[in-house]
Write an enzyme that holds these catalytic residues in place. Sequence first.
Site, PDB file in Angstrom:
ATOM      1  N   HIS A 233      38.807  38.349  54.035  1.00  0.00           N
ATOM      2  CA  HIS A 233      37.941  37.362  54.678  1.00  0.00           C
ATOM      3  C   HIS A 233      37.086  37.973  55.781  1.00  0.00           C
ATOM      4  O   HIS A 233      36.636  37.273  56.688  1.00  0.00           O
ATOM      5  CB  HIS A 233      38.786  36.216  55.249  1.00  0.00           C
ATOM      6  N   GLU A 263      35.778  37.425  42.883  1.00  0.00           N
ATOM      7  CA  GLU A 263      35.955  38.579  43.765  1.00  0.00           C
ATOM      8  C   GLU A 263      36.172  39.815  42.897  1.00  0.00           C
ATOM      9  O   GLU A 263      36.953  39.789  41.943  1.00  0.00           O
ATOM     10  CB  GLU A 263      37.144  38.348  44.706  1.00  0.00           C
ATOM     11  N   GLU A 359      44.728  37.044  42.150  1.00  0.00           N
ATOM     12  CA  GLU A 359      43.911  37.891  43.016  1.00  0.00           C
ATOM     13  C   GLU A 359      44.746  38.930  43.755  1.00  0.00           C
ATOM     14  O   GLU A 359      44.914  38.861  44.976  1.00  0.00           O
ATOM     15  CB  GLU A 359      43.122  37.040  44.007  1.00  0.00           C
TER      16      GLU A 359
END
Length: 417
Positions: A233, A263, A359
Amino acid sequence: MTDDMLQVMRWHNGEKSYSPFSDAEMTRRQNAVRGWMAEQGVHACLFTSYHCINYYSGWLYCAFGRKYGMVITEDTATTISAGIDGGQPWRRSFGDNVTYSDWRKDNFFRTLEPLLKSAKRIGIEFDSVSLDLREQLGAAFPDAEFVDVGRASMWMRTIKSAEEQAVIREGARICDEGGWALVAAVAAGAREHEIAMAATNAMIREIAGSYPFVELMDTWTWFQSGINTDGAHNPVTNRTVEAGDILSLNTFPMIFGYYTALERTLFCERASDAHLDLWEKNVAVHRRGLELIRPGKSCAEIAAELNELYRGWDLLRYRSFGYGHSFGVLCHYYGREAGVELREDVDTVLEPGMVVSMEPMIMVPEGHPGAGGYREHDILIVGEDGAENITGFPFGPEHNIIPKGGLHRPTGQAAAP
């Protein structure tokens, strides 16, 4: 204070706006709350979080330091907004809307009085109500008992309807479009923020062209390079990309309050052998994780098995967060269905209708061979017999080492893993 300075009013300006969700879908959501209320002996629920108000009404508020709410009773559903928003909350809400003015600091509670006046047992969101608001509610309704509806609401939201899945699918498609715009802009000498803007602008245009009416807010891109890839982030900076840099692509369209994500690990022009080795290992974890997402599998089981892959390469110490999470009404500043996160301490069993990410990420510190953050991210819809991957953008070294001039999707070729 003059009589023409209204405290509470109904600013029903215009007609109801387009929504991707049918009346039947919104009624289903509100009735789920009413069913819980009947079981628990609760007379009314006051929702105050971004995600719950959006989920049960279709309207996403912008707080700017003001209070907002939604009251659901046995037969009514009413959003509560500040005068600064005009009639937009009415147009977006499935149900009624009441507006309060700023003329007095307690006008939000004046708005609540007629909506909650007969309620002796009121549901509020314990996980989002501040200590100040809890004290103020107690003072405004001294005879009421307050009980938690936040956790029950979270479980209601974890199973996505067909209409929700349609919006999430569209979001995943637009993520991919943003991804292609981003890799076309990657070049040594370009700055992170310029590359990120190419992706964000492409997604906003795609959202605008995909619906007859849609509010364009909160779509964004995190594009990170070099040491900036160490956190998932980390914000975009004005750092200049250099040849050989590890890069992170993160595209996030927001559609009617629903967040989706793509991503990918990338490299600018070339990757060292050490980087390639770590990248391929993280991709192997990602591929295995995609195989493990299916109904009947617990979040903890998935995390435990993937941990063993990292442990076998002595990389578990570089893992930085859980392996995935639920998708739905969600953003970078609101909403989290914590009951469906792919972590060792979450025993939830995946069910049809859940939508989750895979992820895996590792972060190798500066000074070590292959330093940087590696992360791939796909979105899957859990079905009766397995899970459908709705992310199309390719991953891995064979696809995402970006040559000079950027990487362009071949004409007519759809994104595919």
